[in-house]
Design a protein around this motif. Structure first.
Motif, PDB file in Angstrom:
ATOM      1  N   VAL A 138       0.844  -1.203   0.000  1.00  0.00           N
ATOM      2  CA  VAL A 138       0.000   0.000   0.000  1.00  0.00           C
ATOM      3  C   VAL A 138       0.878   1.252   0.000  1.00  0.00           C
ATOM      4  O   VAL A 138       0.601   2.226  -0.718  1.00  0.00           O
ATOM      5  N   HIS A 141       2.318   1.827  -3.482  1.00  0.00           N
ATOM      6  CA  HIS A 141       1.307   2.344  -4.409  1.00  0.00           C
ATOM      7  C   HIS A 141       0.923   3.788  -4.109  1.00  0.00           C
ATOM      8  O   HIS A 141       0.327   4.472  -4.952  1.00  0.00           O
ATOM      9  N   TYR A 255      -4.581  -6.571   1.863  1.00  0.00           N
ATOM     10  CA  TYR A 255      -4.262  -5.321   1.163  1.00  0.00           C
ATOM     11  C   TYR A 255      -5.376  -4.299   1.377  1.00  0.00           C
ATOM     12  O   TYR A 255      -5.120  -3.123   1.654  1.00  0.00           O
ATOM     13  N   GLY A 260      -5.561  -0.298   1.045  1.00  0.00           N
ATOM     14  CA  GLY A 260      -5.390  -0.346  -0.401  1.00  0.00           C
ATOM     15  C   GLY A 260      -6.725  -0.415  -1.124  1.00  0.00           C
ATOM     16  O   GLY A 260      -7.701  -0.945  -0.588  1.00  0.00           O
TER      17      GLY A 260
END
Length: 320
Positions: A138, A141, A255, A260
């Motif tokens: 996470v 990203h 996630y 996320g």
């Protein structure tokens, strides 16, 4: 170690290149092969200063015919990623030098700092490492590079999938049909593109025997721009093959629990999950071999094929 021992691991041209990037008075006193990689030869170099202190560096060289054809692109990607990660909240090596076209080295190479910790591939403690992996991905990203890396490259097509012997034919045929269609729309994110336990270092110490604390993320040669779903699908597949299909499914949940965001539509999410899982059908043998060399001797090619079949079937059977 002797100069002869060093040369047995690192060729003279590359040794000379490394030496040119050391501090005044430093010298290489040891070279050690690092195992577990598939595309590159990795060496840990111990560097000694005149004062007697030492530090470790890592030399990454692309030596086999397949990787040589991609080395320049991969090294440019990794250089860009490591530059982006300087000062970021993601623990990554610091770049020291790179020779992407082997102008000075025997092979295309990259020299970087060595991070503490080690990869952990065994089953013990996986329940604590999966949430840590999810939180780290996470964070990756969440990075917003000023200059985006190249768009992701798909690693398989519907026509190149290799269905394992004895696999659930109906599930595999349905999965292949999923990726025969166009990719669904996606929101771009900075991707590692090979985020998985083999590229994550953990602090496996007496204080943290399960290795829940991540000390580094390595191998940024595939850094790309694409959907978060693709990175998540990749790590999920690896976890399914290493530890069993349930852990692949669990990582997707972890996630999202870590904050996320994945595709909301079940069909869109399935596309990325299946695309990555099917890509492994073409490289089960080298992946299984690397894991056996790293100590997972029970992971024969056949054992990994069976897990891949079970994971693909689980994905296709999952409720919509």
């Amino acid at each position: 170690m002797t100069d002869h021992d060093e040369a047995a691991l690192v060729l003279p041209l590359t040794l000379a290149w490394v030496n040119r990037h050391l501090e005044v008075g430093e010298r290489i006193v040891r070279a050690e092969a690092l195992h577990g990689g598939i595309t590159a030869a990795m060496r840990r170099l111990t560097i000694a200063a005149r004062s007697g202190t030492t530090r470790d560096l890592v030399l990454r060289s692309f030596v086999d015919p397949f990787s040589l054809s991609h080395a320049e692109d991969w090294l440019h990607r990794e250089t860009g990623a490591l530059s982006l990660l300087t000062g970021a909240a993601v623990p990554a090596p610091a770049l020291i030098a790179v020779d992407p076209t082997a102008e000075q080295c025997a092979y295309p190479s990259l020299l970087m700092t060595h991070l503490p910790g080690r990869t952990v591939l065994e089953d013990a403690g996986v329940e604590t490492r999966v949430p840590s992996l999810a939180r780290q991905l996470v964070a990756i990203h969440a990075l917003r590079p000023i200059e985006r890396p190249r768009e992701y490259v798909a690693l398989t097509t519907a026509d190149t999938v290799v269905t394992p012997k004895g696999a659930d034919a109906a599930a595999w045929n349905a999965a292949i049909e999923v990726i025969r269609g166009p990719a669904p729309p996606w929101e771009g994110r900075f991707l590692h593109r090979d985020f998985q336990p083999g590229n994550v270092l953990f602090d496996v110490t007496r204080a943290d025997p399960a290795g829940a604390r991540i000390t580094g993320v390595v191998d940024w040669a595939g850094a790309s721009w694409g959907p978060a779903d693709l990175d998540v699908a990749h790590c999920s597949t690896i976890l399914a093959l290493l530890h069993g299909p349930a852990w692949g499914l669990r990582f997707t949940e972890a996630y999202e629990e870590a904050g996320g965001v994945l595709a909301a539509d079940r069909g869109e999410r399935l596309y990325w999950q299946v695309r990555d899982a099917l890509a492994f059908s073409e490289e089960v043998r080298p992946v299984a071999q690397a894991w056996r060399e790293a100590g997972r001797t029970e992971l024969t090619t056949r054992a990994v094929e069976k897990r891949l079949d079970a994971y693909v079937t689980a994905l296709m059977d999952a409720p919509g």
